[in-house]
Enzyme design. Structure first.
Site: not given
Ligand code: DQA
Length: 157
Positions: A10-11, A18, A23, A79, A82, A85, A92, A104, A106-108, A113, A117
């Protein structure tokens, strides 16, 4: 040619606009183009899928679980944004398909943080984790997937 799934939660459709300080300014379409190019270099067909819906992500993992069992897919770079978390259901799903390697990504750096997270429901089911390298992390994750799960690939850098 084996398939690799690049899955975004999501997002992440808002990437580029964003919270660019966190990011970056690369759009999701550009991230997907980077991943397709990396896949081509390594000899994989990369499919990219993004959804804001947990169930759609679960369905995609199930689909790739089946492709993996048929020998048609190598694995997945994921990725979960959210849902990382919050989602027992995604953990599952990965455990449930039994075998599909999921990296897995993650960009950040989620560990630097907010406290909420710092915990991932995905990590216990992940074959590897790439955190905090920005958008290039997706390519690092793809190469990591190949290194670990297709080590004899002559195209590996
Ligand atoms: C994220 C980190 C997550 O905590 C956050 O909710 C995201 C992006 C990252 O790529 O850093 O949407 O997965």
């Amino acid at each position: 040619m084996k398939k690799v799934l690049v899955l975004n939660g999501p997002n992440l459709n808002l990437l580029g606009t964003r919270e660019p300080a966190l990011y970056g300014s690369t759009s999701l379409a550009d991230v997907e183009a980077l991943c397709r190019a990396a896949g081509e270099r390594l000899g994989y067909e990369v499919e990219c899928f993004q959804s804001n819906w947990e169930g759609a992500l679960i369905d995609k993992i199930h689909e790739y679980g089946r492709l993996f069992k048929q020998g048609l897919a190598l694995g997945c770079v994921f990725n979960p944004s959210a849902f990382t978390h919050t989602s027992v259901a995604l953990q599952d799903a990965i455990k449930g398909v039994d075998g599909l390697p999921v990296i897995e990504c993650h960009i950040s750096n989620v560990h630097a943080r907010e406290a909420f997270r710092n915990h991932s429901y995905i990590s216990p089911a992940a074959a590897g984790i790439v955190v905090g390298f920005g958008v290039p992390g997706y390519v690092i994750a793809l190469e990591g997937l190949a290194r670990k799960h297709d080590p004899d690939n002559p195209r590996l850098p």
